[in-house]
Design a protein around this motif. Structure first.
Motif, PDB file in Angstrom:
ATOM      1  N   ALA A 260     -27.171 -43.921-102.048  1.00  0.00           N
ATOM      2  CA  ALA A 260     -26.712 -44.516-100.643  1.00  0.00           C
ATOM      3  C   ALA A 260     -27.534 -46.104-100.770  1.00  0.00           C
ATOM      4  CB  ALA A 260     -27.281 -43.981 -99.585  1.00  0.00           C
ATOM      5  N   ILE A 261     -26.688 -47.055-100.563  1.00  0.00           N
ATOM      6  CA  ILE A 261     -27.301 -48.426-100.527  1.00  0.00           C
ATOM      7  C   ILE A 261     -26.924 -48.866 -99.070  1.00  0.00           C
ATOM      8  CG2 ILE A 261     -27.155 -50.942-101.265  1.00  0.00           C
ATOM      9  CD1 ILE A 261     -26.149 -49.626-103.975  1.00  0.00           C
ATOM     10  N   VAL A 262     -28.013 -49.408 -98.526  1.00  0.00           N
ATOM     11  CA  VAL A 262     -27.717 -49.525 -96.923  1.00  0.00           C
ATOM     12  C   VAL A 262     -28.392 -50.889 -96.445  1.00  0.00           C
ATOM     13  CG1 VAL A 262     -27.686 -47.084 -96.264  1.00  0.00           C
ATOM     14  CG2 VAL A 262     -29.831 -48.392 -96.264  1.00  0.00           C
ATOM     15  N   CYS A 263     -27.676 -51.545 -95.402  1.00  0.00           N
ATOM     16  CA  CYS A 263     -28.282 -52.478 -94.725  1.00  0.00           C
ATOM     17  C   CYS A 263     -28.141 -52.471 -93.463  1.00  0.00           C
ATOM     18  CB  CYS A 263     -27.507 -53.808 -95.021  1.00  0.00           C
ATOM     19  SG  CYS A 263     -25.783 -53.878 -94.484  1.00  0.00           S
ATOM     20  N   TYR A 264     -27.483 -51.514 -92.850  1.00  0.00           N
ATOM     21  CA  TYR A 264     -27.460 -51.179 -91.150  1.00  0.00           C
ATOM     22  C   TYR A 264     -28.154 -49.802 -91.225  1.00  0.00           C
ATOM     23  CZ  TYR A 264     -24.262 -54.898 -90.635  1.00  0.00           C
ATOM     24  OH  TYR A 264     -23.556 -56.142 -90.507  1.00  0.00           O
ATOM     25  N   ALA A 265     -29.508 -49.593 -90.870  1.00  0.00           N
ATOM     26  CA  ALA A 265     -30.061 -48.497 -90.957  1.00  0.00           C
ATOM     27  C   ALA A 265     -31.612 -48.542 -90.225  1.00  0.00           C
ATOM     28  CB  ALA A 265     -30.331 -47.646 -92.236  1.00  0.00           C
ATOM     29  N   LYS A 266     -31.991 -47.362 -89.420  1.00  0.00           N
ATOM     30  CA  LYS A 266     -33.301 -47.379 -89.032  1.00  0.00           C
ATOM     31  C   LYS A 266     -34.343 -47.582 -90.256  1.00  0.00           C
ATOM     32  CE  LYS A 266     -34.829 -43.448 -87.430  1.00  0.00           C
ATOM     33  NZ  LYS A 266     -35.030 -42.422 -86.446  1.00  0.00           N
ATOM     34  N   ASP A 267     -35.455 -48.232 -90.202  1.00  0.00           N
ATOM     35  CA  ASP A 267     -36.509 -48.239 -91.203  1.00  0.00           C
ATOM     36  C   ASP A 267     -36.774 -46.868 -92.109  1.00  0.00           C
ATOM     37  OD1 ASP A 267     -36.456 -50.790 -90.390  1.00  0.00           O
ATOM     38  OD2 ASP A 267     -38.390 -50.827 -89.177  1.00  0.00           O
ATOM     39  N   THR A 268     -36.560 -45.658 -91.242  1.00  0.00           N
ATOM     40  CA  THR A 268     -37.171 -44.597 -92.263  1.00  0.00           C
ATOM     41  C   THR A 268     -35.917 -43.881 -92.808  1.00  0.00           C
ATOM     42  OG1 THR A 268     -36.550 -43.262 -90.154  1.00  0.00           O
ATOM     43  CG2 THR A 268     -39.077 -44.123 -90.551  1.00  0.00           C
ATOM     44  N   ILE A 269     -34.772 -44.312 -92.981  1.00  0.00           N
ATOM     45  CA  ILE A 269     -33.500 -43.716 -93.310  1.00  0.00           C
ATOM     46  C   ILE A 269     -33.660 -43.764 -94.854  1.00  0.00           C
ATOM     47  CG2 ILE A 269     -31.115 -43.816 -93.685  1.00  0.00           C
ATOM     48  CD1 ILE A 269     -31.894 -42.698 -90.945  1.00  0.00           C
ATOM     49  N   VAL A 270     -34.170 -44.743 -95.412  1.00  0.00           N
ATOM     50  CA  VAL A 270     -34.103 -44.773 -96.971  1.00  0.00           C
ATOM     51  C   VAL A 270     -35.034 -43.619 -97.546  1.00  0.00           C
ATOM     52  CG1 VAL A 270     -34.785 -46.102 -98.871  1.00  0.00           C
ATOM     53  CG2 VAL A 270     -33.327 -47.306 -97.254  1.00  0.00           C
ATOM     54  N   ASP A 271     -36.230 -43.501 -96.684  1.00  0.00           N
ATOM     55  CA  ASP A 271     -37.206 -42.819 -97.245  1.00  0.00           C
ATOM     56  C   ASP A 271     -36.800 -41.320 -97.189  1.00  0.00           C
ATOM     57  OD1 ASP A 271     -39.022 -44.623 -98.338  1.00  0.00           O
ATOM     58  OD2 ASP A 271     -40.297 -44.611 -96.312  1.00  0.00           O
ATOM     59  N   GLU A 272     -35.967 -41.005 -95.947  1.00  0.00           N
ATOM     60  CA  GLU A 272     -35.657 -39.619 -95.623  1.00  0.00           C
ATOM     61  C   GLU A 272     -34.582 -39.244 -96.453  1.00  0.00           C
ATOM     62  OE1 GLU A 272     -34.337 -39.443 -91.381  1.00  0.00           O
ATOM     63  OE2 GLU A 272     -36.296 -40.511 -90.810  1.00  0.00           O
ATOM     64  N   MET A 273     -33.406 -40.186 -96.893  1.00  0.00           N
ATOM     65  CA  MET A 273     -32.575 -39.959 -97.871  1.00  0.00           C
ATOM     66  C   MET A 273     -33.145 -39.519 -99.235  1.00  0.00           C
ATOM     67  SD  MET A 273     -29.306 -42.403 -97.034  1.00  0.00           S
ATOM     68  CE  MET A 273     -28.380 -41.865 -95.854  1.00  0.00           C
ATOM     69  N   ASN A 274     -33.929 -40.233 -99.691  1.00  0.00           N
ATOM     70  CA  ASN A 274     -34.745 -39.990-100.957  1.00  0.00           C
ATOM     71  C   ASN A 274     -35.494 -38.666-101.055  1.00  0.00           C
ATOM     72  OD1 ASN A 274     -34.414 -42.355-102.791  1.00  0.00           O
ATOM     73  ND2 ASN A 274     -35.294 -43.401-101.390  1.00  0.00           N
ATOM     74  N   SER A 275     -36.069 -38.395 -99.915  1.00  0.00           N
ATOM     75  CA  SER A 275     -36.900 -37.146 -99.909  1.00  0.00           C
ATOM     76  C   SER A 275     -35.855 -35.720 -99.891  1.00  0.00           C
ATOM     77  CB  SER A 275     -37.709 -37.050 -98.415  1.00  0.00           C
ATOM     78  OG  SER A 275     -36.783 -36.895 -97.550  1.00  0.00           O
ATOM     79  N   ILE A 276     -34.791 -35.965 -99.616  1.00  0.00           N
ATOM     80  CA  ILE A 276     -33.721 -34.686 -99.861  1.00  0.00           C
ATOM     81  C   ILE A 276     -32.766 -34.976-101.129  1.00  0.00           C
ATOM     82  CG2 ILE A 276     -33.806 -34.239 -97.475  1.00  0.00           C
ATOM     83  CD1 ILE A 276     -31.026 -35.534 -97.153  1.00  0.00           C
ATOM     84  N   GLY A 277     -33.189 -35.934-101.726  1.00  0.00           N
ATOM     85  CA  GLY A 277     -32.526 -36.161-103.166  1.00  0.00           C
ATOM     86  C   GLY A 277     -31.187 -37.042-103.542  1.00  0.00           C
ATOM     87  N   ILE A 278     -31.239 -37.707-102.573  1.00  0.00           N
ATOM     88  CA  ILE A 278     -30.218 -38.664-102.579  1.00  0.00           C
ATOM     89  C   ILE A 278     -30.917 -40.090-102.802  1.00  0.00           C
ATOM     90  CG2 ILE A 278     -28.583 -40.190-101.181  1.00  0.00           C
ATOM     91  CD1 ILE A 278     -28.163 -37.907 -99.407  1.00  0.00           C
ATOM     92  N   LYS A 279     -30.452 -40.811-104.156  1.00  0.00           N
ATOM     93  CA  LYS A 279     -30.970 -41.815-104.424  1.00  0.00           C
ATOM     94  C   LYS A 279     -30.601 -43.099-103.431  1.00  0.00           C
ATOM     95  CE  LYS A 279     -31.665 -45.066-108.482  1.00  0.00           C
ATOM     96  NZ  LYS A 279     -31.202 -45.252-109.742  1.00  0.00           N
ATOM     97  N   ALA A 280     -31.674 -43.474-102.618  1.00  0.00           N
ATOM     98  CA  ALA A 280     -31.207 -44.591-101.579  1.00  0.00           C
ATOM     99  C   ALA A 280     -32.153 -45.929-101.816  1.00  0.00           C
ATOM    100  CB  ALA A 280     -31.559 -43.944-100.090  1.00  0.00           C
ATOM    101  N   GLU A 281     -31.684 -46.908-101.440  1.00  0.00           N
ATOM    102  CA  GLU A 281     -32.143 -48.257-101.489  1.00  0.00           C
ATOM    103  C   GLU A 281     -31.633 -49.222-100.420  1.00  0.00           C
ATOM    104  OE1 GLU A 281     -31.546 -50.748-104.961  1.00  0.00           O
ATOM    105  OE2 GLU A 281     -30.459 -48.898-105.774  1.00  0.00           O
ATOM    106  N   TRP A 282     -32.256 -50.124-100.033  1.00  0.00           N
ATOM    107  CA  TRP A 282     -31.798 -51.381 -99.162  1.00  0.00           C
ATOM    108  C   TRP A 282     -30.993 -52.338-100.093  1.00  0.00           C
ATOM    109  CZ3 TRP A 282     -32.046 -50.898 -94.052  1.00  0.00           C
ATOM    110  CH2 TRP A 282     -33.284 -50.228 -93.593  1.00  0.00           C
TER     111      TRP A 282
END
Length: 303
Positions: free
Chosen positions: A280-302
């Motif tokens: 997941a690559i995001v620009c519209y998201a709450k501040d915690t979303i990237v960390d939450e996704m990474n914590s469940i195995g989804i490689k996420a970044e801004w």
């Protein structure tokens, strides 16, 4: 292959010119939509490919083609983007070339959006920033008089009840990211929503895009809230990629600037519906979303 640029070229060597609705890159005529190969002929081999975004880093130019391999826009990265995780130094070099429209050069630090018959030039700024960090040059068929518009049927945007299982979303922002993938990138979800066509179709009141397009139009937002997503498509979602220039956001807000918070992902609860979602690559998201996704195995970044 004819390369306009070599590796020593910088973005200051790039001139993008639109004259009589013809688009030129350093005097080589191109036409949007265009294949990624067509852009490679103009800019050379991309320096970076992330998700479905193709990036010519040394030029400050990127694009993200649809599922059919063709793109209808160019993104020029002109200044520091606070929505990216990378520092300003890492985001450089920025686009420093020229944009000339009908003989007049545009000041890329400050200009009004330009809508022509065939092409549109828009800037995207973020809260507290005066200078745009992104400029989009895009093709929009609604302004192209040579474009043959399909006949608009009375029931085209009538939402019908599905005779199959559908995904129950909890988060609207997440749902919009999925719609972008299924409707515009993979072209699995129909009809492909077109704002101008929807306004023409809608008969409960007259919607004036030029006056109302600076805020989300309630009827358009409601359409996407009500739109059912068949469960059979869940396995097609392997990644989500948010960008202020995504088709879905351009339909939701005609004159958006890219910093809006209307479509932020606030919860990752809907992830459970998509077993193949790995990135997941995001620009519209709450501040915690990237960390939450990474914590469940989804490689996420801004972005």
């Amino acid at each position: 292959m004819i390369n306009i640029f070599n590796q020593k070229n910088k973005s200051s060597d790039v001139t993008i010119r639109i004259d009589n609705d013809k688009l030129f890159i350093n005097e080589k005529i191109i036409e949007l939509p265009i294949s990624s190969d067509g852009l490679t002929e103009c800019f050379g081999k991309p320096s970076e490919t992330t998700g479905n975004e193709i990036y010519w880093k040394e030029l400050g130019i990127s694009t993200n083609p649809h599922g059919n391999g063709r793109t209808n826009h160019l993104t020029l990265h002109t200044d520091y983007n606070p929505m990216e995780a990378k520092s300003k130094a890492e985001q450089k070099p920025f686009f420093k070339g020229k944009i000339i429209v009908d003989g007049s050069e545009i000041n890329i630090k400050h200009f009004n959006n330009v809508t022509m018959r065939k092409y549109e030039i828009k800037h995207f700024t973020y809260t507290g920033k005066k200078s745009p960090c992104l400029i989009s040059i895009s093709y929009n068929s609604i302004f192209d008089k040579d474009f043959v518009k399909p006949k608009l049927t009375k029931d085209k945007y009538t939402i019908k009840k599905l005779d199959e299982e559908q995904i129950e979303f909890r988060d609207f922002g997440f749902k919009l990211s999925v719609i972008q993938e299924l409707m515009y990138n993979k072209e699995l979800l129909a009809p492909k929503f077109d704002l101008f066509e929807f306004v023409e179709w809608y008969d409960k009141r007259k919607i004036d895009i030029e006056k109302e397009g600076y805020e989300p139009i309630p009827e358009v937002t409601q359409y996407f809230k009500d739109l059912p997503i068949p469960k059979k498509y869940a396995s097609e979602i392997t990644e989500i990629y948010q960008d202020g220039g995504n088709d879905i956001y351009m339909q939701l807000l005609r004159f958006g600037e890219g910093w809006e918070e209307y479509w932020d992902i606030e919860s990752i609860e809907d992830v459970k519906h998509f077993p193949n979602l790995k990135k997941a690559i995001v620009c519209y998201a709450k501040d915690t979303i990237v960390d939450e996704m990474n914590s469940i195995g989804i490689k996420a970044e801004w972005i």
